[in-house]
Design an enzyme around this catalytic site. Structure first.
Site, PDB file in Angstrom:
ATOM      1  N   TYR A 146      -0.386  -2.563   2.140  1.00 42.06           N
ATOM      2  CA  TYR A 146      -1.056  -1.394   0.790  1.00 42.06           C
ATOM      3  C   TYR A 146      -0.203  -1.662  -0.005  1.00 42.06           C
ATOM      4  O   TYR A 146       1.217  -2.301  -0.393  1.00 42.06           O
ATOM      5  CB  TYR A 146      -0.524   0.202   1.184  1.00 42.06           C
ATOM      6  N   ASP A 166       5.029  -8.927  -2.812  1.00 44.56           N
ATOM      7  CA  ASP A 166       4.969  -7.297  -3.327  1.00 44.56           C
ATOM      8  C   ASP A 166       6.372  -7.195  -2.811  1.00 44.56           C
ATOM      9  O   ASP A 166       6.062  -6.657  -1.638  1.00 44.56           O
ATOM     10  CB  ASP A 166       3.610  -6.995  -2.919  1.00 44.56           C
ATOM     11  N   LYS A 187       9.891   1.462  -6.556  1.00 43.66           N
ATOM     12  CA  LYS A 187      10.500   2.054  -5.293  1.00 43.66           C
ATOM     13  C   LYS A 187      12.538   2.335  -6.281  1.00 43.66           C
ATOM     14  O   LYS A 187      12.253   2.712  -6.993  1.00 43.66           O
ATOM     15  CB  LYS A 187      10.857   1.846  -4.087  1.00 43.66           C
TER      16      LYS A 187
END
Ligand SMILES: Cc1ncc(COP(=O)(O)O)c(C=O)c1O
Length: 428
Positions: free
Chosen positions: A142, A237, A270
């Site tokens: 994702y 990612d 994050k």
């Protein structure tokens, strides 16, 4: 009725599904989502006054736990100076310098406000820099909810993907090729067919969106070689793994195992925001020169590099660089996963588990899965039962079998022991 139920009913009247991000609705596991009133250290507290040991940590950012004093101080002091100016600040440079110091594959970095925005911009940059349109992503990874990334596999390698979300036109998905994770032969064939028209390949080095599945080292090595050979950019990612699996992120681990390994573009989120809306993407100067205002790839943001968010991120990054931080966090996570595996074994429950730094995943199956389809064969009922039994015992795990878990520096040995005691009961 519990306060959580009352709030959930009220929320559903004014917010679709009662939540601002779907997984929070507990749809996968059933039951009422907990409405959180506050967090301290390793704990979160809900509207009914229940305390939980928190293994979600806001889905990754809270690596120091909730309300770390140094971070709190930095945020309060920044907020006193001003919330947002829409003009450059020195703190943005400091954060960029701090990130670049720890990620040698990047020479420059651009700050944005969410992981979705960062991956979207990274793909636009890859397309702008290469002059190509197509790209590869992997099933089970994702990368946020950008249109071109909400795509599932087409019927074969010669056909590109189909949207997984209503509202994404087929034409937008037609440049996205979706491959099976860790499937080497398929990767070779895809490059043979499309390599010369690929702008990039985007991958989660450790896929935390299918629980915890590592890119196999031989696969990563070959992926790097193929990208170089065909002139496609490799985009890692690291929104989830960045500064979470180690001080040098997942790319640091792969660089130790594959001599000379580095991605072309990296994406972070994050942890670099420490719980505030902040994310980033970066690359060599050569690639980054394509970004506006230097180059023709447009990218912008009213709140990009926000002064309060950068203060939060900077304080967090400074804490995780203290000597022994990752050693201690890794040992803690290890003791949790080893303990869970032992409890499962005692109870004859099929179980496999993996972890790196402060990120972990467990599967109710004997062997660690290597791709998405196997992850999804997990015994869902057993997982849901386990999830709810743990929640009732005050342990807050991710409410879906395909999500990773997170341990923070605030988790104590007593928290881990309490978690294992709860698991003993829940797996019985
Ligand atoms: C690997 C990865 N990339 C991108 C994103 C999107 O980030 P955000 O939710 O901040 O938009 C996520 C979110 O969980 C993620 O795990």
């Amino acid at each position: 009725m519990s306060q959580n139920q009352t709030l959930f009913e009220r929320a559903q009247r004014v917010i679709p599904g009662g939540v601002n991000s779907p997984v929070r609705a507990f749809r996968a596991v059933g039951g009422t989502p907990r409405f959180i009133t506050r967090g301290d250290g390793a704990y979160i507290h809900d509207a009914d006054g229940q305390r939980y040991i928190d293994y979600i940590g806001s889905w990754g950012p809270m690596i120091l736990g909730h309300g770390h004093p140094a971070v709190l101080e930095a945020v309060i002091s920044a907020a006193r100076e001003g919330f947002s100016y829409g003009a450059p600040t020195e703190r943005e440079i400091e954060l960029a310098e701090e990130i670049l110091k720890l990620v040698p594959s990047m020479e420059q970095v651009r700050l944005v406000s969410s992981g979705t925005e960062a991956t979207m911009s990274a793909i636009r940059l890859a397309r702008g820099a290469t002059g190509r349109s197509k790209f590869i992503k992997f099933e089970g990874c994702y990368h946020g909810h950008t249109d071109a990334l909400l795509v599932k596999a087409g019927s074969g390698l010669a056909t590109f993907g189909h949207p997984t979300s209503a509202g994404v036109p087929e034409e937008v998905a037609q440049h996205t090729l979706v491959l099976e994770f860790n499937h080497l032969a398929q990767l070779e064939e895809a490059f043979l067919l499309h390599g010369k028209s690929l702008a990039c390949v985007i991958i989660e080095p450790i896929a935390g969106n299918m629980n915890f599945v590592r890119t196999q080292v031989a696969y990563m090595k070959r992926l790097r070689e193929l990208c170089t050979e065909y002139g496609a950019l490799l985009v890692l990612d690291e929104v989830m793994t960045g500064f979470r699996v180690g001080l040098h992120s997942a790319q640091g681990h792969y660089a130790q195992l594959i001599p000379g390994f580095k991605p072309d573009i990296s994406v972070f989120g994050k942890v670099i925001g420490g719980g505030m809306p902040l994310a980033a993407f970066g690359a060599s100067r050569e690639i980054m020169k394509h970004l506006a205002p230097l180059g023709g790839v447009y990218q912008a943001g009213t709140l990009s590099g926000n002064p309060v968010a950068t203060a939060c991120g900077l304080a967090t990054l400074r804490e995780i660089q203290k000597p022994g931080f990752f050693e201690a966090l890794t040992a803690k996570t290890r003791s949790l996963v080893d303990g869970l595996a032992a409890v499962a074994k005692e109870n004859g429950v099929p179980f496999s588990v993996d972890c790196e730094g402060g990120m972990f995943g467990f599967f109710l199956m004997d062997k660690l899965p290597q791709e998405y389809q196997t992850v999804m064969t997990t015994d869902k009922e057993r997982f849901n039962h386990f999830f709810h039994a743990m929640l009732d015992a005050g342990v807050y795990l991710a409410p879906a079998l395909y999500e990773a878990g997170f341990v923070s520096a605030a988790h104590s040995d007593a928290d881990i022991a309490a978690t294992l005691a709860a698991a003993k009961h829940a797996l019985r």
